[in-house]
Design a protein around this motif. Structure first.
Motif: not given
Length: 289
Positions: A267-289
């Motif tokens: 979230e912090d990286a995207i907000k810093k890297g892309i102007p205008g982004v105010t909210d980021v929702v990240v859905h964490i998933e386990p990597k498929e084997k």
């Protein structure tokens, strides 16, 4: 920063409101004195510019209200919503101008054209060009739908003013029918601009993707230690208020607290890297084997 932005937009709208009313008064007053329909119609169009400014002031006032229980995402979209109101004003004006043009085609009249009439049109057109350029530039800088839509409204005024000058030439050449014809042409220009405003505003209100190229988001996310892949990226919102959600795969053996920290890092990286982004929702998933 957001409060300063809204305050600056209000200041610009107030300045332009005063200019629009001054221009409208000059056109309407002299148009009625000379019985020149196109100039009078153009003056009422300038008056509607002032109405759009007031509409914009109301919209921007509501848009700056903070988030609450009923509006957890804030009120910023009201700025976009009220920009559609400007389009409605333009359509209403378009209808009135067409009616006026048809009426004068059926009952031709002979307006009085002199050098003062020409000077009024040239000077007011010059003012409108300056207003349009200034408002559009500030709208882009402040990422304001209201200012950009209002600038398009003023652009319509510039088009109509040039058309009125053409009508004046027609009257001088002994072709008074040019006056109502130009009035109708004016209305078509206005309708076209109104459609453009609706197209832009509806894309935001209907959640069209705010970032069309997701590669930049992916590149940022993959720089975060512990992230394997990133997919199902979605974006929406205004240019200055972008919402992002995505699915991120991590090692299935990763601790929950570490995965949670990764979501914050993303979230912090995207907000810093892309102007205008105010909210980021990240859905964490386990990597498929």
């Amino acid at each position: 920063m957001t409060t300063d932005r809204f305050r600056e937009i209000k200041r610009i709208l107030l300045q332009i409101l005063l200019l629009n009313w001054a221009v409208a008064g000059a056109k309407i007053g002299y148009g009625l004195m000379t019985n020149f329909t196109s100039m009078t119609a153009d003056g009422f169009h300038s008056l509607s510019d002032g109405g759009s400014n007031i509409l914009g002031l109301i919209g921007i006032t509501i848009a700056c209200w903070p988030a609450d229980n009923d509006h957890p995402y804030g009120h910023r979209k009201y700025e976009t919503l009220f920009s559609l109101g400007i389009a409605a004003v333009l359509f209403y004006l378009c209808f009135n101008l067409i009616s006026e043009g048809i009426r004068h085609m059926r009952s031709p009249h002979h307006p009085q054209i002199d050098i003062v009439t020409l000077l009024v049109m040239v000077l007011t057109t010059f003012v409108n060009i300056l207003v349009m350029k200034y408002e559009h530039k500030e709208g882009k800088r402040l990422k304001s739908d209201i200012l950009i839509s209002d600038a398009m409204h003023t652009k319509a005024d510039v088009f109509t003013s040039f058309s009125v000058i053409v009508a004046m030439a027609g009257v001088k050449l002994g072709l008074p029918i040019v006056d109502p014809i130009v009035t109708i042409v004016i209305s078509l220009f206005i309708a076209r601009l109104a459609i453009s405003i609706i197209r832009q505003g509806s894309s935001i209100l209907c959640d069209t993707a705010a970032i069309l190229d997701n590669k930049k988001i992916i590149d940022i996310v993959l720089t975060i230690d512990g992230v394997n892949t990133c997919h199902k990226i979605r974006t929406r919102g205004r240019e200055d208020d972008i919402y992002v959600d995505m699915h991120v795969q991590v090692n299935p053996d990763m601790r929950v607290d570490r995965a949670h920290r990764i979501s914050y890092e993303i979230e912090d990286a995207i907000k810093k890297g892309i102007p205008g982004v105010t909210d980021v929702v990240v859905h964490i998933e386990p990597k498929e084997k």
